[in-house]
Design a protein around this motif. Sequence first.
Motif, PDB file in Angstrom:
ATOM      1  N   ARG A  43      -2.900   0.784  -3.424  1.00 11.96           N
ATOM      2  CA  ARG A  43      -1.616   0.108  -3.512  1.00 11.96           C
ATOM      3  C   ARG A  43      -0.723   0.814  -4.533  1.00 11.96           C
ATOM      4  O   ARG A  43      -1.183   1.660  -5.306  1.00 11.96           O
ATOM      5  CB  ARG A  43      -1.809  -1.350  -3.924  1.00 11.96           C
ATOM      6  N   ARG A  46       5.101  12.084  -2.560  1.00 15.19           N
ATOM      7  CA  ARG A  46       3.760  11.583  -2.268  1.00 15.19           C
ATOM      8  C   ARG A  46       3.275  10.767  -3.465  1.00 15.19           C
ATOM      9  O   ARG A  46       3.241  11.272  -4.588  1.00 15.19           O
ATOM     10  CB  ARG A  46       2.797  12.736  -2.002  1.00 15.19           C
ATOM     11  N   THR A  58      -0.681   4.403  -0.126  1.00 12.63           N
ATOM     12  CA  THR A  58      -1.470   5.308   0.704  1.00 12.63           C
ATOM     13  C   THR A  58      -2.438   4.466   1.534  1.00 12.63           C
ATOM     14  O   THR A  58      -2.416   3.232   1.479  1.00 12.63           O
ATOM     15  CB  THR A  58      -2.243   6.323  -0.149  1.00 12.63           C
ATOM     16  N   ASP A  59      -3.300   5.134   2.276  1.00  9.58           N
ATOM     17  CA  ASP A  59      -4.261   4.394   3.099  1.00  9.58           C
ATOM     18  C   ASP A  59      -5.300   3.670   2.258  1.00  9.58           C
ATOM     19  O   ASP A  59      -5.941   2.724   2.746  1.00  9.58           O
ATOM     20  CB  ASP A  59      -4.972   5.357   4.056  1.00  9.58           C
ATOM     21  N   HIS A  60      -5.471   4.092   1.008  1.00 10.32           N
ATOM     22  CA  HIS A  60      -6.562   3.548   0.193  1.00 10.32           C
ATOM     23  C   HIS A  60      -6.099   2.929  -1.115  1.00 10.32           C
ATOM     24  O   HIS A  60      -6.930   2.347  -1.826  1.00 10.32           O
ATOM     25  CB  HIS A  60      -7.584   4.655  -0.117  1.00 10.32           C
ATOM     26  N   TYR A 103       0.837  -1.197   0.000  1.00  8.24           N
ATOM     27  CA  TYR A 103       0.000   0.000   0.000  1.00  8.24           C
ATOM     28  C   TYR A 103       0.872   1.247   0.000  1.00  8.24           C
ATOM     29  O   TYR A 103       1.759   1.406   0.836  1.00  8.24           O
ATOM     30  CB  TYR A 103      -0.938   0.000   1.199  1.00  8.24           C
TER      31      TYR A 103
END
Length: 609
Positions: free
Chosen positions: A440, A592, A436-438, A434
Motif C-alpha cells: 500500500r 514508480r 503496487t501489487d504487494h 495499493y
Amino acid sequence: MEEWIGQWWHRAVTRAAEPDRTHAQVTLEEMRRSIALLYRAGGGDAAVRVTPVADSRHGGPRGWLQRLAGSGIRVPLPVLDWETLALPAQVAVFDQRELNRELYLWLAALAAVFEPTGDWIADNRAATARALQRFAGLRSSHARLAQAHLAQRPPLARLRADAAPFEAAVQAALRGDDHGPLFVEPQQVAPVWLWLTAGLGNAAAGTSGHTGDGTGERPDGAPDTESKSRRRSRRVEQKEARNPLLVAAKTESITTWSELIRLDRGTDDEVDPNATAAANDMDTLSLARGEQTTASRIKFDLDLPSASADDLPLGPGRKTPEWDWRRSVLQPEHCSVQCSVARPGTPYVPPQALRATARRVRRRLEVLRAAPRWQGGQTTGDEFDIDAWVRFQTESQGGVQHSDSPPVYIRRQRAERSLATLLLADLSLSTDAYATDHARVIDVIRDALYVFGEALSGTGDAFEMLGFSSVRRQHVRIQHIKGFGERWNDTVRSRVGALKPGFYTRMGAAVRDATRRLGARPERQRLLLVLTDGKPNDLDIYEGRYGLEDTRHAVQEARDAGLIPFCVTIDQEAHEYLPMLFGSQGYALVRRPQDLVQRLTQAWVTLAR
C-alpha cells in the motif's frame, strides 16, 4: 441483423455528414504545456487549470445530412471560469494542422486578458485588442485565423430571419467592424472558435452550506467512470421528500432528460453504465443535496477513534490561520492543530532487504558529508567563479572600485555544515490504497521514512519527522514521529512501524505548523520536505481551488521565513497543481512508488549541498 445494419447506417451517415479533418487534428494533451505557459506568461491566474470542455448546444444552422444523422447539435466551446480554462480535447476546425495549433495558442492568449462583463461580443472584442497588444507576435496568426474562420461562417442569406441579425453582428465583430448595439449570446449563433465564453464555475460551492460527512466515494470501492471534461452546473433545492415509489402522473411535462425533474427516486447501489452518456447530453447539470447520500453510508469509517484507542495527545493543541482566497483574507486561529504520538507497541522489525538499503544510503550520505565542498568568494583558489568574475567585470566597467585581489575564485575545503531538516508525511486515508501489487501507499511511505531516518542519523544533522491528516478544520492531527531533540532509536523506529492511514489532507495547516517548528531552529539552512500522494482536500470547503490556494499561501509563508520547502509525491497528476504550490523546480514526481526511497534521498542530497 437489424441492429448491425442500424449501427452500420449510423456510422456511414455520420461520417458523410461531418467533414473529415483527422489529418489536421491537434489534441489538447500535446498542447497543454504550451497553453499553460502562454496563459501564465500573459498574466493569467496561476491557479487556473487547463482542462477539456464538455460539449454544449449551439444555435448555428445544420445541413440536411447532419439533420439526418442527428449530428452537429453539440460542440466543445471554449469556456473560462474562476478555476479552469476549458478547451476542446481535440481541435480540427481548419484543414491545416498549423492553424489548429495556432487556435489553441490564441485561446490561451485571449484567456490571459479576458475580463467578462456579461456582453459576450464586447468582452471578446476588448480581450482581442488587449491580447494583440500584449502578444504582438500573434497578430499575423490571429489575422489568418480570423480570415479562415470567416470563410467557414454560414452565409446570411441561408439563415432564418430571426437568426440573421445575430450572425451579422458576430461576423462584423470578427472583421473588426461596428457590430451595433445588438446583444448576442453564444447559444444563438454558430460556434465562434476564436472567442471564449465566461463560465460561472462553482465559486459559490464553498458557501453553499455543505455539511456532509463524506466525500461522495462509493463505500464498496466500486470503480466509477471518470470524465475529466469541464461541465456547467447549477445548484437547486430538493423538495420535501416523499415515497420514491409514488410517481406523479405528469409524464406530459417531461420533455427531455436535460431538464430537472423534481422527483424522488430510490437509491440504487449499482453502477449506472449510461451515466456518462446522460451527462454528455446535458447542457447544465442540476445538483441537489438529498437527505440520504452515498457518502453518509461510510461516515462511521471516518469518525474519530475513541480516546482509549486513539494516539496520545502531546500538549493542549494550537490554533493556526487559514487563507481564504475568495476574500483575500488570512483568517486568524481558524484551524485547531493537535499533536499526538502513537501508543507504545511492539518493536518495528523491517525486512532484511530494507535494512540493507538503509545501510547503503547511510554510507552514501556519510561520504558526502565528509567530502570537501566548493567555497566561493575566495581571493585565491583552484578555479574561477564565473558568476563572480562577470559581476566583477561589470562593476569595474561601471566605475566601481575594487581591491587588487578581487574574490573571484572558488576552492574545495572542508567546512562545518549547519543544516536542519523537517520531513512532513501525508498520512491521509488515500494512503490505504495499493501503490503496487504487494504494498500500500502507507507501506511505501513507512519504508521511506525508515531509510531516511537511518541515513540522516549517520550524518549528524538535526532532523524531525511528522505525519499529518485532518477531519475538518477543528481536527488537524500532527503525528509526532521524531523530534529535533530526540535520538534515532528503537522507540522512534516503533513509531515509524505504527504509522497507519488517517483521514483527510488539510495541507496548509500542517505546513504552517511545520514552519513554526522549523523556523525556531538556529541552523543556517533549513529544509522542509513534504511527502504526499495527492492534492489538498478535506470534508468541508477545503477542496479544489480553496485548498490549493491555502496550501500555496502556506508554502510562501515558509519561504518568507527563510525555509526551503520541497515536495516529493507519487501522484501521477501532480504536474497539474504542484507547480502552482511549490514552483516548477520545487517538487519531484516519483513515477514508480518503489523508487520513493531513492528519490527522497536524492532530493535531500541536492538541497543540502
